[in-house]
Design a protein around this motif. Structure first.
Motif, PDB file in Angstrom:
ATOM      1  N   LEU C 632       0.832  -1.203   0.000  1.00  0.00           N
ATOM      2  CA  LEU C 632       0.000   0.000   0.000  1.00  0.00           C
ATOM      3  C   LEU C 632       0.869   1.256   0.000  1.00  0.00           C
ATOM      4  O   LEU C 632       0.509   2.261  -0.612  1.00  0.00           O
ATOM      5  CB  LEU C 632      -0.936  -0.015   1.204  1.00  0.00           C
ATOM      6  CG  LEU C 632      -2.050  -1.065   1.068  1.00  0.00           C
ATOM      7  CD1 LEU C 632      -2.834  -1.173   2.362  1.00  0.00           C
ATOM      8  CD2 LEU C 632      -2.990  -0.724  -0.072  1.00  0.00           C
ATOM      9  N   TYR C 634       3.660   1.479  -1.444  1.00  0.00           N
ATOM     10  CA  TYR C 634       4.026   1.616  -2.862  1.00  0.00           C
ATOM     11  C   TYR C 634       2.915   2.330  -3.615  1.00  0.00           C
ATOM     12  O   TYR C 634       3.156   3.269  -4.381  1.00  0.00           O
ATOM     13  CB  TYR C 634       4.285   0.237  -3.465  1.00  0.00           C
ATOM     14  CG  TYR C 634       4.373   0.255  -4.970  1.00  0.00           C
ATOM     15  CD1 TYR C 634       5.540   0.653  -5.610  1.00  0.00           C
ATOM     16  CD2 TYR C 634       3.280  -0.106  -5.750  1.00  0.00           C
ATOM     17  CE1 TYR C 634       5.628   0.693  -6.976  1.00  0.00           C
ATOM     18  CE2 TYR C 634       3.346  -0.072  -7.134  1.00  0.00           C
ATOM     19  CZ  TYR C 634       4.527   0.321  -7.739  1.00  0.00           C
ATOM     20  OH  TYR C 634       4.604   0.361  -9.098  1.00  0.00           O
ATOM     21  N   GLY C 635       1.670   1.890  -3.338  1.00  0.00           N
ATOM     22  CA  GLY C 635       0.530   2.512  -4.009  1.00  0.00           C
ATOM     23  C   GLY C 635       0.460   3.996  -3.687  1.00  0.00           C
ATOM     24  O   GLY C 635       0.232   4.838  -4.551  1.00  0.00           O
ATOM     25  N   LEU C 636       0.710   4.291  -2.403  1.00  0.00           N
ATOM     26  CA  LEU C 636       0.656   5.678  -1.948  1.00  0.00           C
ATOM     27  C   LEU C 636       1.631   6.539  -2.739  1.00  0.00           C
ATOM     28  O   LEU C 636       1.313   7.655  -3.159  1.00  0.00           O
ATOM     29  CB  LEU C 636       1.039   5.686  -0.462  1.00  0.00           C
ATOM     30  CG  LEU C 636       0.736   6.921   0.350  1.00  0.00           C
ATOM     31  CD1 LEU C 636      -0.752   7.128   0.390  1.00  0.00           C
ATOM     32  CD2 LEU C 636       1.281   6.744   1.766  1.00  0.00           C
ATOM     33  N   LYS C 638       2.995   5.759  -5.676  1.00  0.00           N
ATOM     34  CA  LYS C 638       2.885   5.628  -7.120  1.00  0.00           C
ATOM     35  C   LYS C 638       1.677   6.376  -7.695  1.00  0.00           C
ATOM     36  O   LYS C 638       1.769   6.920  -8.791  1.00  0.00           O
ATOM     37  CB  LYS C 638       2.790   4.136  -7.457  1.00  0.00           C
ATOM     38  CG  LYS C 638       2.878   3.839  -8.923  1.00  0.00           C
ATOM     39  CD  LYS C 638       4.330   3.748  -9.369  1.00  0.00           C
ATOM     40  CE  LYS C 638       4.380   3.486 -10.861  1.00  0.00           C
ATOM     41  NZ  LYS C 638       5.733   3.277 -11.334  1.00  0.00           N
TER      42      LYS C 638
ATOM     43  N   THR D 101      -2.122   3.878   5.492  1.00  0.00           N
ATOM     44  CA  THR D 101      -1.764   3.618   4.099  1.00  0.00           C
ATOM     45  C   THR D 101      -3.004   3.416   3.234  1.00  0.00           C
ATOM     46  O   THR D 101      -3.046   3.891   2.097  1.00  0.00           O
ATOM     47  CB  THR D 101      -0.849   2.391   3.982  1.00  0.00           C
ATOM     48  OG1 THR D 101      -1.427   1.326   4.740  1.00  0.00           O
ATOM     49  CG2 THR D 101       0.530   2.697   4.451  1.00  0.00           C
ATOM     50  N   ILE D 102      -3.991   2.720   3.775  1.00  0.00           N
ATOM     51  CA  ILE D 102      -5.209   2.564   2.976  1.00  0.00           C
ATOM     52  C   ILE D 102      -5.788   3.933   2.672  1.00  0.00           C
ATOM     53  O   ILE D 102      -6.084   4.279   1.524  1.00  0.00           O
ATOM     54  CB  ILE D 102      -6.257   1.706   3.713  1.00  0.00           C
ATOM     55  CG1 ILE D 102      -5.793   0.265   3.820  1.00  0.00           C
ATOM     56  CG2 ILE D 102      -7.585   1.735   2.965  1.00  0.00           C
ATOM     57  CD1 ILE D 102      -6.739  -0.623   4.586  1.00  0.00           C
ATOM     58  N   GLY D 104      -4.369   6.760   2.730  1.00  0.00           N
ATOM     59  CA  GLY D 104      -3.531   7.545   1.831  1.00  0.00           C
ATOM     60  C   GLY D 104      -3.647   7.080   0.406  1.00  0.00           C
ATOM     61  O   GLY D 104      -3.854   7.878  -0.522  1.00  0.00           O
ATOM     62  N   SER D 105      -3.552   5.775   0.218  1.00  0.00           N
ATOM     63  CA  SER D 105      -3.529   5.305  -1.156  1.00  0.00           C
ATOM     64  C   SER D 105      -4.888   5.457  -1.809  1.00  0.00           C
ATOM     65  O   SER D 105      -5.002   5.456  -3.020  1.00  0.00           O
ATOM     66  CB  SER D 105      -3.058   3.863  -1.206  1.00  0.00           C
ATOM     67  OG  SER D 105      -4.026   3.027  -0.634  1.00  0.00           O
ATOM     68  N   LYS D 107      -6.619   8.113  -1.286  1.00  0.00           N
ATOM     69  CA  LYS D 107      -6.809   9.579  -1.319  1.00  0.00           C
ATOM     70  C   LYS D 107      -8.095   9.960  -0.595  1.00  0.00           C
ATOM     71  O   LYS D 107      -8.907  10.744  -1.078  1.00  0.00           O
ATOM     72  CB  LYS D 107      -6.873  10.077  -2.766  1.00  0.00           C
ATOM     73  CG  LYS D 107      -5.730   9.622  -3.639  1.00  0.00           C
ATOM     74  CD  LYS D 107      -4.611  10.661  -3.633  1.00  0.00           C
ATOM     75  CE  LYS D 107      -3.509  10.303  -4.606  1.00  0.00           C
ATOM     76  NZ  LYS D 107      -2.545   9.322  -4.077  1.00  0.00           N
TER      77      LYS D 107
ATOM     78  N   TYR E 195      -6.491   1.557  -8.283  1.00  0.00           N
ATOM     79  CA  TYR E 195      -5.099   1.148  -8.053  1.00  0.00           C
ATOM     80  C   TYR E 195      -4.984   0.319  -6.785  1.00  0.00           C
ATOM     81  O   TYR E 195      -4.387  -0.755  -6.760  1.00  0.00           O
ATOM     82  CB  TYR E 195      -4.205   2.383  -7.955  1.00  0.00           C
ATOM     83  CG  TYR E 195      -3.998   3.080  -9.274  1.00  0.00           C
ATOM     84  CD1 TYR E 195      -3.192   2.514 -10.254  1.00  0.00           C
ATOM     85  CD2 TYR E 195      -4.598   4.298  -9.536  1.00  0.00           C
ATOM     86  CE1 TYR E 195      -3.006   3.155 -11.455  1.00  0.00           C
ATOM     87  CE2 TYR E 195      -4.412   4.941 -10.746  1.00  0.00           C
ATOM     88  CZ  TYR E 195      -3.609   4.367 -11.705  1.00  0.00           C
ATOM     89  OH  TYR E 195      -3.419   4.987 -12.897  1.00  0.00           O
ATOM     90  N   SER E 196      -5.587   0.844  -5.721  1.00  0.00           N
ATOM     91  CA  SER E 196      -5.483   0.102  -4.470  1.00  0.00           C
ATOM     92  C   SER E 196      -6.194  -1.225  -4.593  1.00  0.00           C
ATOM     93  O   SER E 196      -5.765  -2.234  -4.011  1.00  0.00           O
ATOM     94  CB  SER E 196      -6.101   0.907  -3.333  1.00  0.00           C
ATOM     95  OG  SER E 196      -5.375   2.094  -3.181  1.00  0.00           O
ATOM     96  N   LEU E 199      -3.848  -3.651  -6.003  1.00  0.00           N
ATOM     97  CA  LEU E 199      -2.860  -4.103  -5.018  1.00  0.00           C
ATOM     98  C   LEU E 199      -3.468  -5.136  -4.076  1.00  0.00           C
ATOM     99  O   LEU E 199      -2.853  -6.170  -3.772  1.00  0.00           O
ATOM    100  CB  LEU E 199      -2.333  -2.911  -4.221  1.00  0.00           C
ATOM    101  CG  LEU E 199      -1.468  -1.932  -5.005  1.00  0.00           C
ATOM    102  CD1 LEU E 199      -1.055  -0.769  -4.117  1.00  0.00           C
ATOM    103  CD2 LEU E 199      -0.231  -2.643  -5.532  1.00  0.00           C
ATOM    104  N   PHE E 259       2.048   0.060 -13.550  1.00  0.00           N
ATOM    105  CA  PHE E 259       1.781   0.262 -12.121  1.00  0.00           C
ATOM    106  C   PHE E 259       2.052  -1.001 -11.317  1.00  0.00           C
ATOM    107  O   PHE E 259       2.748  -0.973 -10.310  1.00  0.00           O
ATOM    108  CB  PHE E 259       0.328   0.711 -11.930  1.00  0.00           C
ATOM    109  CG  PHE E 259      -0.101   0.694 -10.501  1.00  0.00           C
ATOM    110  CD1 PHE E 259       0.384   1.633  -9.603  1.00  0.00           C
ATOM    111  CD2 PHE E 259      -0.981  -0.280 -10.035  1.00  0.00           C
ATOM    112  CE1 PHE E 259       0.006   1.610  -8.283  1.00  0.00           C
ATOM    113  CE2 PHE E 259      -1.354  -0.304  -8.712  1.00  0.00           C
ATOM    114  CZ  PHE E 259      -0.865   0.639  -7.831  1.00  0.00           C
ATOM    115  N   VAL E 263       5.532  -4.240  -8.506  1.00  0.00           N
ATOM    116  CA  VAL E 263       5.122  -4.961  -7.304  1.00  0.00           C
ATOM    117  C   VAL E 263       5.304  -6.453  -7.502  1.00  0.00           C
ATOM    118  O   VAL E 263       5.892  -7.158  -6.676  1.00  0.00           O
ATOM    119  CB  VAL E 263       3.641  -4.653  -6.999  1.00  0.00           C
ATOM    120  CG1 VAL E 263       3.186  -5.461  -5.814  1.00  0.00           C
ATOM    121  CG2 VAL E 263       3.446  -3.183  -6.775  1.00  0.00           C
TER     122      VAL E 263
END
Lengths: 109, 482, 639, 165, 459
Positions: C632, C634-636, C638, D101-102, D104-105, D107, E195-196, E199, E259, E263
């Motif tokens: 996550l 990384y996601g943040l 990217k 992180t969740i 944040g990612s 948004k 995106y998340s 992941l 993307f 990973v």
């Protein structure tokens, strides 16, 4: 009832996601910090439920019913998992007289 | 009539038959029959071969069409000597192992390996080459590990992993080249036509070089070799040293240099330096070895170092010398290991200190051994000289000082080989060696053939040289045109 | 006629095969007959060939014939043919090789008659003759090299003939390896020649070379390398130590290979390539320098040796030095003349020594001999002739040949002459010392030996007599003009050295000076002989025992100036140590250790990494969460 | 609006209580309350049918099952060996990181559109039924296999084996 | 679809057979059912594939090929089950039924065209396995394995679900075509949720295929589970999970490769190294195979990493080769364990002398797993490497080569034990079913190795 519902419509979708994420994370924390297998399972249920709520929220947000339908499947799974899981726990308990996950470390390396 | 597929599949069929008949008493006879058949059949190729630069007896069928892989084989002047070498040596090696209690499984492995070797020497498709390359490795691993000496398990697994690692690098290079070919083919010829840029060729060079250098072996990738040669049963050692390491040298000629000439231009000098260092290094180490097989093992490193240097010098003399020396070295080294096997078998030891004085009880063996030793140290009128001479000329044309250092093999080779001969054959005969039986029966036959080859090629090498001359020149021209 | 030239080397080869294969089947007489017979037939053929060349020379031609046999190696532009060349030089060498070879074969019948390896011995001898003939007859450097290496092989085989003695086998190996060092020089020189002249053939190289200027760098290198080769084969400094050790072989071998023929191959080769050397004056100086140094050093060692064969061996080395001196000062004919006469008298001396040893029941130490002249009259007389010849006392052969060399040296460089003169003094002294110790005075050996003393059989004395005649009169072949001779040999060989002569100009020396030089050396040699007589016959001095105290110089001489020990310490032992070091430290521990280390690292890290698998679910889940967070994060970054 | 935040607060609070209560039975009870707050959320989203199902299935069936097993195994004491504090802290930190992180990612802190019920009727039984039995018929049928599996499995495992291994 | 229905009915039928104590009929009936399913699938091969049932499933070549492979491997596993379950429990029918259920789930996973189907398929597969892993009820290892598997599986399901939800949140649909269309329609304004979601899906699926760092369940569960179940898990289930993984990414996520590729790259490298290095230090053959399965997951991830037209074929061949070899390996392990009671490498000592046939087939399997030419495993690796190189991941390939070399070491340990280490032992009795499976396995391994077109042409 109608008015109450319409009143609530102002909540941004992000807040729903955030709320569900928090509940999800609480579930994860529960899994991490407890040793009682049953409580761990409950924490997993908490995670599943947070996802359910999120699905419902998205469903409402998108105006698409499939999200809510999906929740049924999740619930079916939850039921199946709980049944199987508890059966396993009972079986293990019969052998070890414990539901402590730390007792389960014969298989390693 | 001259179907290469049949040539390659005779040993495969032989291997299957032997594997199935297993422990039957006729295994030995059968085991000899198939390679002899193969040898006879390969003579037909020799007679129909036109000694020009062309690829002959080509056979091609689609193999894995979805990947553009063809089962494509053919013979030219460079591969023919090696095919012949393989087909001559395998029956000899089998004959040489007659004194031991081997059963069908052993011979099946030998024949299977023969098929792999033939595949390597005739492949015109990179995938086929790679498959043959590995197919030859498996049986030799089993031969060495099943019938080898005390430390065989540890040593052979190291040998296997080491060589396998190298060949995987080669595999990467092959796939990469395949992807560069317009229309994605594994054809040798389409690889030849690629014009890659220098950095790419540089790493292609290393990928191939390490694979080949491990197999040959070139210093400093050689450390598996002395151990494996000593631990392997004699037949295994003969296969390894006599034929298998030629795969690497052949690979240099056929694959590495024509495909990555710019890589060779950049790093070829380093390769020669490594080869020459290895030559001197291994020779010096061979001086004081106590294990008789180890002496020859290190000598083999020295000899192949010379060949590798000659190949990288990349001129007609060097290449011709390499081709003929591959044959010669095969013959000599099989002879040497067979003699050492006879000694070790009868004395029950490989310790150079415990041998000695065998010339008196076994004069025939001593005489034969001497001729083979002379062949190995390159005395004129033995086969070794022709090869070493041409190789040194080739290296000399590359650079005087390389030739000087490479030429040290003349001196150093004499030192360790004569030491070996002296310590085993000469001197006072100790009591326990007095009843040493001289060679007889198949031993005489095998060694006799080897001696004939040693002297025959030494006296009249021209026919053999003639086979490869046109092909070698053509290959050199082709590379220099790039 | 010349087309049949290939028969000459083939005959001994056939003899080798017959004797080699049938060594246990054929009886000793038959083996002896076959072995000597083939050489004798070769000798007869050689005579025919010689006369052929001689006729051609008389007719005014250069007497050179090239006979190609077949193409041997070809690769690209490189082509090597097996072909023979007959010219004045090789025709004489042919005669020496087959003639003396035949005599020694005959001698061997008697000498080796009790040896179980009789058949093997003859087959080896025949093989040697074969290779020597190849060396002599080759029309290019490669065929010469084949012979060159081949005689090395035979030398190895024959030195180690009594292989049961570990030391003999070691001596054989030493000879081979030292020869090989020279051979490397030969080979590289040949490469250089090929790249320079595009051919290996003499007939193509020498005319081209003649067109070059003197002092040419390539020629310098070529000739230096060739000279390295010659030092190996002809036992010069620094590669001479194998020759004395080579005396381990049976005496006929010493006579044939290590005195008369093989060791002179280096001189033959340089004489053959004379034009190259003439154009490389620096090399010639080096040749001369090394030659004279070797001559003196070996002579000095010979002064104190007690083993009869060792004395002769060092004497051979010394005489070879003279020959190189001759080459170095441009006396090609002289050097070759000395080859010829040396072949006669040194073969004679060795055979004589063999006869003595034979009579003494294999005793070689002169301290145990003495007074043998009555028991071995023929041996004594023949050896006396040989001794006089080698000492340079006129009018025997050695005087003329040595004198020619010294005369040239005198013209070139007075110092060389002085040194050569001193060497000649040494020679006369140690040779007479040997003669006197052996044949004069009282017998010093054991009773048993005394009882067995007898003159050798006819097969041994016959060669002695023939060689004695040759040694006595061989000098007639080239009597200098100053003595009114016709210089027959020089004329005969003229075409061979013509190009060199053209470069250097005719040799010229005042007759008066020449007489003086001759007189000086002749008289000096006689004085030395008398001195030796005084010391060893009149005073009956016997050399001291091995362990006894000696003066410094004597000790140096007796211990051969410790050269073997120096080589051992400087080269052999460091190499052996290096071998062990490379094997144990670099190869096993270093490179292999690295390879094994990689394997072990993998295994150890396996033992480490598997501990991650702790068996604890909580830990597993924690690791998963860490993984999730990492993803996550990384996601943040990217998104 | 503020009702959502209030209920959300309650949910989080009881969820935390669930995982931090030592007694397992109490955990179950807190979980029941948490699920009840979820039911309210469903109602707020106008997903009445889900709300009902959630109420019945989770609070009714599943939670009872948990309690039943807890009681069956006699685990209703305070005896659960707790993990050390260090592990707890690490776990909590990891969880917080996860949230951050969740969030944040995804948004989540940026402004976004509010939920507007485009079709207020989708949560009704009839509408859901239509979707479920037309579009999602296959998964619906297939989930029967899932339940059958679970049933067979649970019986198989929980049953006392007579045969010795 | 008819095949799936057939299987579901088959499972129910088996349950009834169990009820009526018709034990003898179980195996033939199951095999017949599988055969029927294979036939039904084969018939479908040539028809033009369209998403069925409102776009829930799609039986294209991809699905059919993987389905047939799964069915075939399951058939082999069933062949091995003779005498096996009997020794565990009386309720053999249930075990057969559960395996068939799990297989059904796998078949759904390989043919899904809607995330709901993926989810349900995976769960059917997993739930059945949770039970199967624990069927040795008195065995502590089996218990522990079941509980670990269940707990971690349920936990990872949460992430999978979260991921699906986020994808849904971004696109508003569970249908793969819709999701793809969303990506095509909004190439520059893709929601962060998406995106998340990717992941989290990677996390969930990585867990199922056993890729690091979500692999921790694999060694323990494989070791603890009954060998036959391990066989099923490491072959059919793994294959299906990979097929699902690939199908999802191939259909939907290709445009976002930039993307997610890094990973997966990290996951792949970690998986390779952890799997291989840990395998080096194992003493138990079974556990070694577990780690090896992790490393093979690493190799198969290459197929997804270098996603493209060739990936499907590569993963198909690879998983076929891997599955066949694994079945052979586990079959021999069952026999050896039966005779010696141990799963350690030492238990194999001297096997070649007494049972050359067993030793030979196991060697072929090991060579295939190690990727030696002329075996199927090599073809698989070759295709994987080709795919990776086509994307210019040369460094990755170098790492792979390093790992392949390490692999030799532990795969050859068992060969070394069988052939080169002598031991006193008795001949292992092998019944006909085992002989047949071993024969088929070895034969196919070599046949595919020599004629890869047999398989490579399918996709």
């Amino acid at each position: 009832m109608e008015t109450v519902v319409t009143n609530l419509q102002g909540v941004p979708i992000n807040h729903y996601i955030l709320f569900c994420s928090i509940i999800f994370a609480i579930g994860v924390i529960g899994v991490l910090i407890r040793r009682n297998v049953i409580v761990i399972m409950m924490s997993v249920e908490l995670m599943l439920n947070s996802v359910n709520l999120l699905l419902a929220a998205f469903s409402a947000y998108k105006g698409d019913a499939s999200g809510q339908v999906f929740v049924f499947f999740v619930m079916a799974l939850a039921a199946a998992e709980v049944a199987v899981g508890l059966a396993i726990i009972v079986m293990v308990y019969r052998n070890t007289r414990s539901v402590d996950i730390n007792a389960l470390s014969r298989l390693k390396w | 009539m001259d179907n290469l597929f049949i040539l390659i599949f005779i040993p495969v069929v032989g291997a299957l038959v032997l594997a199935l008949t297993g422990k039957s008493a006729s295994a030995k006879t059968l085991a000899l029959l198939f390679p002899l058949l193969s040898l006879a059949y390969s003579l037909s190729f020799l007679f129909h071969f036109v000694p020009d630069a062309s690829m002959q007896f080509e056979q091609q069928v689609p193999w894995i069409s979805s990947l553009g892989i063809q089962f494509h084989v053919g013979i030219d002047g460079i591969s023919l000597p090696l095919v012949l070498l393989t087909n001559v040596l395998v029956p000899l090696i089998i004959l040489a192992s007659y004194g031991r209690k081997y059963k069908g499984d052993f011979y099946a492995l030998v024949l299977f390996m023969q098929a792999g070797l033939l595949l390597v020497f005739t492949a015109l498709d990179a995938f086929v080459f790679y498959v043959g390359w590995e197919a030859a490795l498996i049986p030799i691993y089993f031969i060495c590990a099943l019938w080898g000496g005390e430390n065989r398990i540890r040593v052979t697994i190291k040998f296997f992993i080491y060589t396998f690692f190298g060949s995987l690098l080669m595999l990467i290079a092959i796939i990469y080249l395949h992807l560069q070919v317009p229309g994605h083919s594994y054809e040798l010829r389409s690889f030849y036509q690629l014009a890659l840029d220098a950095p790419t060729q540089g790493w292609i060079f290393w990928a191939f070089f390490i694979a080949f250098a491990i197999k040959i072996p070139i210093f400093p990738f050689h450390t598996w070799q002395p151990d494996t040669y000593t631990e392997a049963p004699s037949a295994g050692t003969m296969l390894l040293a006599g034929i298998m390491l030629k795969m690497g040298l052949y690979g240099l000629i056929r694959w590495l240099i024509p495909i990555a000439p710019l890589g060779v231009a950049a790093y070829g000098q380093l390769a020669i330096i490594l080869a020459v260092i290895g030559l001197v290094y291994a020779s010096i180490i061979a001086f004081k070895q106590q294990h008789i097989k180890r002496v020859v093992a290190y000598s083999s490193i020295a000899h192949v170092g010379l060949m590798a240097a000659g190949i990288f010098a990349w001129n007609v003399q060097g290449l011709q010398g390499a081709v003929i020396q591959m044959v010669n070295h095969g013959i000599s080294v099989v002879g040497l290991f067979f003699v050492l096997d006879i000694i070790a078998q009868r004395l029950g030891t490989h310790d150079i200190k415990l041998t000695g004085g065998l010339a008196k009880p076994a004069p025939k063996l001593a005489a034969v051994f001497l001729i083979i030793v002379m062949g190995a140290i390159g005395l004129p009128l033995t086969n070794g000289f022709v090869g070493e001479f041409l190789l040194l000329v080739g290296i000399y044309n590359y650079g005087l000082w390389y030739a000087v250092f490479a030429g040290l093999t003349l001196i150093l080779g004499a030192v360790y080989m004569l030491r070996l001969y002296q310590k085993t054959m000469l001197g006072e005969t100790p009591e326990q060696n007095a009843r040493f039986k001289d060679i007889a029966g198949t031993e005489v036959l095998v060694l006799g053939i080897i001696v004939l080859l040693v002297v025959g090629i030494g006296v009249y090498p021209k026919p053999l040289l003639h086979l490869s001359e046109a092909a070698v020149s053509q290959l050199i021209n082709q590379v220099s045109l790039k | 006629m010349t087309d049949l030239i290939w028969i000459v080397p083939l005959l001994p080869f056939i003899g080798f095969l017959i004797n080699g294969i049938g060594r246990n089947i054929l009886g000793k007489p038959l083996i002896g007959i076959i072995g000597s017979g083939v050489v004798f037939v070769s000798f007869l053929l050689s005579c025919c060939l010689f006369s052929h060349v001689y006729d051609a020379r008389q007719a005014g031609g250069d007497g050179a014939f090239t006979v190609p046999i077949f193409e041997w190696i070809s690769a690209g532009k490189l082509s090597v043919g097996l072909s023979f060349m007959l010219d004045p030089l090789s025709s004489i060498m042919l005669l020496i090789v087959t003639g003396i070879g035949f005599l020694i074969h005959v001698y061997s019948i008697g000498y080796m008659s009790h040896d179980p390896g009789f058949g093997k011995f003859f087959s080896y001898l025949n093989l040697f003759i074969f290779f020597m003939l190849l060396l002599v007859l080759g029309s290019n450097y490669i065929v010469m090299f084949i012979g060159w290496e081949g005689v090395g092989l035979c030398s190895y085989l024959l030195i180690g003939f009594w292989y049961k003695n570990e030391a003999y086998a070691g001596a054989a190996k030493k000879a081979f390896v030292m020869n090989r060092i020279g051979d490397l020089g030969f080979l590289i020189a040949v490469f250089l020649i090929f790249t320079t002249f595009g051919s290996f053939e003499f007939s193509s190289i020498f005319p081209q070379a003649a067109g070059r200027v003197s002092g040419d760098g390539t020629l310098l290198l070529i000739t230096l390398l060739l000279f390295v080769a010659a030092t190996g084969k002809s036992a010069q400094i620094p590669l001479f130590t194998w020759l004395p050790d080579a005396m381990a072989g049976p005496t006929p071998v010493s006579a044939l290979i290590h005195a008369a023929t093989m060791v002179t191959a280096g001189i033959y080769m340089i004489a053959r390539s004379n034009i190259l050397f003439t154009l490389a004056p620096v090399t010639l100086q080096i040749v001369a320098g090394i030659g004279i140094a070797t001559a003196l050093l070996a002579a000095a060692i010979a002064l104190t040796q007690n083993d009869i064969k060792k004395v002769l061996a060092y004497s051979t080395v010394s005489q070879l030095g003279y020959m190189f001196l001759g080459l170095g000062v441009g006396a090609f004919t002289g050097a070759f003349f000395h080859v010829l006469t040396h072949a006669f008298f040194k073969a004679l001396l060795f055979l004589g020594a063999g006869s003595v040893i034979h009579a003494m029941s294999d005793e070689q130490d002169m301290r145990s001999m003495g007074g043998l002249k009555k028991k071995l009259p023929i041996t004594y007389i023949t050896m006396l002739i040989g001794t006089i010849a080698i000492s340079g006392i006129p009018p025997l052969s050695g005087f003329f040949s040595k004198d020619e060399i010294l005369a040239h040296a005198f013209v070139q460089n007075k110092v060389l002459w002085v040194l050569g003169f001193i060497g000649a003094l040494f020679t006369a002294f140690y040779m007479f010392r040997m003669l006197f110790l052996t044949f004069f005075g009282e017998f010093r050996g054991s009773k048993e030996q005394a009882h067995h003393l007898h003159e050798s059989p006819g097969s041994m004395t016959f060669p002695l007599i023939v060689l004695a005649i040759l040694a006595a009169f061989g000098g007639l072949l080239n009597i200098p003009a100053a003595l009114g001779g016709g210089e027959w040999l020089a004329h005969y060989l003229e075409p061979v050295f013509a190009a060199s002569t053209a470069k250097t100009g005719e040799f010229h020396l005042e007759h008066g000076t020449e007489y003086a030089l001759m007189a000086a050396s002749g008289i000096a040699a006689i004085i030395m002989a008398i001195w030796a007589y005084g010391t060893y016959v009149s005073k009956k001095t016997v050399p001291v025992a091995d362990g006894a105290e000696r003066s410094l110089l004597s000790r140096l001489s007796y211990h051969k100036f410790y050269i073997d020990e120096i080589y051992d310490a400087l080269i052999v032992r460091p190499l052996n140590k290096l071998s062990v070091f490379l094997y144990k430290v670099i190869d096993r521990a270093g490179i292999d250790g690295l390879v094994n280390g990689l394997g072990r690292t993998a295994e150890e890290s396996g033992k480490g990494i598997r501990l991650l698998q702790s068996g604890n679910v909580g830990f597993y889940i924690f690791m998963m969460v860490v993984g999730v967070i990492a993803l996550l994060v990384y996601g943040l970054i990217k998104i | 609006m503020s009702v959502f935040y209030f209920v959300a607060f309650l949910s989080i609070f009881f969820a935390l209580m669930t995982i931090f209560t030592k007694n397992a039975v109490h955990s179950v009870l807190y979980l029941v309350i948490t699920f009840f707050t979820f039911t309210i959320h469903y109602i707020l989203l106008n997903a009445q049918f889900l709300a009902v199902v959630n109420f019945i299935v989770y609070m009714g069936a599943i939670m009872v099952l948990f309690l039943f097993v807890l009681m069956l195994l006699n685990l209703n004491k305070d005896t659960e060996p707790l993990k050390s504090n260090l592990i707890k802290i690490i776990g909590v930190i990891a969880g917080l990181c996860l949230v951050v992180t969740i969030a944040g990612s995804l948004k989540l802190l940026e402004t976004s559109n509010p939920v507007v019920l485009k079709d207020p009727g989708i949560g009704l039984v009839s509408n859901l039924g239509k979707v479920l039995f037309s579009e999602f018929l296959l998964p619906f049928e297939i989930s029967s296999i899932l339940l059958l599996t679970a049933m067979v499995g649970a019986v198989l495992l929980a049953k006392n084996e007579t045969k010795k291994i | 679809m008819s095949a799936i229905i057939t299987l579901s009915l088959l499972a129910v039928l088996l349950l009834y057979l169990g009820l009526f104590k018709a034990k003898k009929a179980l195996l033939p009936v199951s095999l017949l059912g599988l055969l029927a399913a294979i036939v039904l699938y084969s018939i479908q091969w040539d028809t033009d594939a369209e998403p069925l049932y409102s776009g829930m499933v799609l039986f294209d070549h991809f699905a059919v090929a993987f389905s047939i492979l799964s069915l075939f491997i399951t058939g082999l596993v069933f062949l091995l089950s003779r005498d096996y379950f009997d020794s565990i429990s009386e309720h053999v029918a249930e075990y057969y039924a559960l395996i068939i259920f799990s297989l059904t789930g796998a078949l759904l996973v390989v043919s899904f065209h809607n995330l709901a189907m993926l989810f349900i398929g995976i769960e059917i597969m997993s739930v059945a396995l949770y039970i199967l892993v624990g069927i040795r009820k008195r065995d502590f290892s089996s218990n522990e394995a079941a509980l670990k598997y269940f707990l971690m599986g349920a936990f990872s399901t949460g992430f999978l679900l979260f991921g699906i939800t986020l994808i849904y949140g971004a696109t508003g649909s569970f249908d793969l075509t819709e999701i793809k269309n969303y990506l095509i329609a909004n190439p520059h304004s893709i929601s962060p949720l998406f995106y998340s979601g990717i992941l989290l899906l990677i996390i969930g699926l990585s867990f199922k295929v056993g890729a690091a760092p979500f692999h921790f369940w694999t060694p323990d569960v494989y070791e603890g589970a009954p060998i036959l179940i391990t066989t099923f898990m490491s072959t059919v289930v793994k294959t299906a999970a990979f097929a699902g993984f690939l199908r999802l990414f191939l259909t939907c996520f290709v445009p976002l490769q930039d993307f997610w590729a890094p990973v997966l790259l990290v996951i792949t490298v970690l998986t390779l190294f952890i799997g291989n290095i840990s395998a080096l230090a194992q003493q138990s053959f079974k556990r070694m195979l577990a780690y090896s399965s992790i490393s093979h997951a690493g190799y198969m991830l290459f197929g997804i990493l270098s996603i493209g037209a060739a990936s499907a074929g590569a993963i198909f061949v690879y998983s076929a080769a891997y599955s066949i070899a694994s079945v052979v390996a586990f079959a021999v392990l069952i026999l050896v364990k039966r005779s010696r009671g141990s799963e350690h490498f030492e238990a194999f000592n001297g096997l070649a002398a007494k049972n050359p046939y067993l030793a030979f087939t196991l060697s072929v399997a090991m060579l295939s797993l190690a990727g030696i030419p002329l075996t199927a495993g090599f073809v698989g690796k070759f295709m994987m490497f080709s795919g990776v190189l086509a994307n210019y991941h040369i460094v990755l390939l170098l790492l792979a080569v390093l790992n392949a070399a390490m692999g030799i070491y532990y795969y050859f340990r068992v060969i070394v034990a069988m052939y080169f280490r002598p031991a006193d032992r008795e001949e292992v009795t092998v019944n006909a079913n085992y002989k047949a499976v071993l024969f088929i396995g070895a034969l196919l391994t070599i046949a595919i190795g020599i004629f890869p077109s047999l398989l490579a042409g399918w996709l």
